[in-house]
Design an enzyme around this catalytic site. Sequence first.
Site, short mmCIF file in Angstrom:
data_model
loop_
_atom_site.label_atom_id
_atom_site.label_comp_id
_atom_site.label_asym_id
_atom_site.label_seq_id
_atom_site.Cartn_x
_atom_site.Cartn_y
_atom_site.Cartn_z
N SER A 1 34.25 43.72 56.05
CA SER A 1 34.10 43.65 57.55
C SER A 1 33.07 42.62 58.06
O SER A 1 32.36 42.85 58.91
CB SER A 1 33.88 45.02 58.07
OG SER A 1 35.06 45.93 57.74
N GLY B 1 38.13 45.68 55.55
CA GLY B 1 39.02 46.04 56.63
C GLY B 1 38.95 47.41 57.40
O GLY B 1 40.00 47.56 58.10
N HIS C 1 39.44 41.53 42.64
CA HIS C 1 39.49 42.30 43.97
C HIS C 1 40.10 43.66 43.86
O HIS C 1 40.89 44.28 43.39
CB HIS C 1 40.21 41.45 45.02
CG HIS C 1 40.09 41.91 46.44
ND1 HIS C 1 40.66 43.02 46.95
CD2 HIS C 1 39.36 41.26 47.31
CE1 HIS C 1 40.18 43.09 48.07
NE2 HIS C 1 39.40 42.19 48.58
N GLY D 1 39.47 39.82 57.05
CA GLY D 1 40.20 39.73 58.40
C GLY D 1 39.70 38.60 59.36
O GLY D 1 40.69 37.82 60.02
N LYS E 1 44.26 37.16 51.66
CA LYS E 1 45.17 38.31 51.47
C LYS E 1 46.48 37.61 51.54
O LYS E 1 47.08 36.56 51.47
CB LYS E 1 44.89 39.58 52.08
CG LYS E 1 43.54 39.90 52.10
CD LYS E 1 42.89 41.21 52.41
CE LYS E 1 41.53 41.32 52.34
NZ LYS E 1 41.03 42.83 52.70
N GLU F 1 31.83 44.10 47.20
CA GLU F 1 32.49 44.52 48.25
C GLU F 1 32.64 46.17 48.29
O GLU F 1 33.71 46.63 47.60
CB GLU F 1 33.85 44.06 48.22
CG GLU F 1 33.84 42.30 48.29
CD GLU F 1 35.21 41.92 49.00
OE1 GLU F 1 34.95 41.30 49.73
OE2 GLU F 1 36.13 42.14 48.40
N GLU G 1 41.82 45.50 45.95
CA GLU G 1 43.00 45.79 46.30
C GLU G 1 43.86 45.57 44.94
O GLU G 1 45.01 46.03 44.71
CB GLU G 1 43.71 44.85 47.58
CG GLU G 1 42.98 45.24 48.77
CD GLU G 1 42.84 44.35 49.86
OE1 GLU G 1 43.37 43.17 49.69
OE2 GLU G 1 42.20 44.53 50.82
N ASN H 1 39.25 35.08 52.36
CA ASN H 1 40.32 35.63 51.61
C ASN H 1 41.53 36.14 52.54
O ASN H 1 41.35 36.99 53.21
CB ASN H 1 39.71 36.83 50.86
CG ASN H 1 40.83 37.86 50.16
OD1 ASN H 1 42.01 37.40 49.98
ND2 ASN H 1 40.62 39.03 49.99
P1 PGA Z 1 37.53 42.39 55.43
O1 PGA Z 1 37.98 41.99 53.65
O2 PGA Z 1 36.57 41.18 55.76
O3 PGA Z 1 38.80 42.17 56.16
O4 PGA Z 1 36.93 43.48 55.21
C1 PGA Z 1 37.17 41.54 52.84
C2 PGA Z 1 37.80 41.47 51.44
O5 PGA Z 1 38.72 42.15 51.27
O6 PGA Z 1 37.49 40.51 50.50
#
Ligand code: PGA
Length: 257
Positions: free
Chosen positions: A214, A174, A96, A236, A12, A168, A98, A10
């Site tokens: 993460s 993140g 998601h 990330g 983003k 998640e 976000e 992803n």
């Molecule tokens: P992250 O993000 O691996 O940076 O923690 C995961 C996600 O938001 O799908």
Amino acid sequence: MSRKPIIAGNWKMYKTISEARDFARALAIAVRNVMGLEVVLCPPFTTLFALREELAGTAVQLGGQNCYFYDEGAFTGEVSPRMLRDAGCTYVVLGHSERRQHFAETDGSVNKKVHAALAHGLTPIICVGEKAEEREVQLTDNVVIVQVQRALLNLEPLAASQVCFAYEPIWAIGTGKTCDSREANRVCAIIRETMTRQVGPGAADDVRILYGGSVKPDTIAGKMAQPHIDGALVGGASLDPHSFAQIVEFNSVLKKS
Ligand code: PGA
């Protein structure tokens, strides 16, 4: 029952078209011998066309990070499932955290989007997970159960068996704080049990459940070793082709360690 694992990136709101092209060239070489799992990239919409060109002939699939629930119309700023298919997508990330946090996504809109995505042959990756303060007061299971139930509302078992979930935990996204593998597996098992109650055991056994939050090359193998974790949604660490390729090759990471 064997569920084909999925490693999905992803991106983003990262990468220009030329950055995406560079990434794709590096990834195509790095994962050329990978078999037995699906690799999916979910980039910004603006880079889909270029990535489709660069990844043609590879096994890497494309997904959107969101979509609207109508085919077309006066919905300024939105992209439809039909358009995602047209751009070469086979997957779409829905709900998601976000989007829930910053763009007023609700369980109700996620449910409509799940129906629309399936109607166009896109596989939704439905994101669910609790906030830190919900975990602190033992609300994790309730929060996840309700999100799963509402996402699947009015779906027939056959349709429900086509979706994927991504567990998640929001506090792990993140932050570098990955959820303990056994705990992540426990919540993924709850997602499967919830599906069993709602749409029956057949559909629930088939559904792939990913972990996200993460995920890094050194933590992926522990997650993938869990019986209810069928893949990962990687933020990330999916932005660098080499770390993403290492995650895709989690079996070899496991053997080396
Ligand atoms: P992250 O993000 O691996 O940076 O923690 C995961 C996600 O938001 O799908």
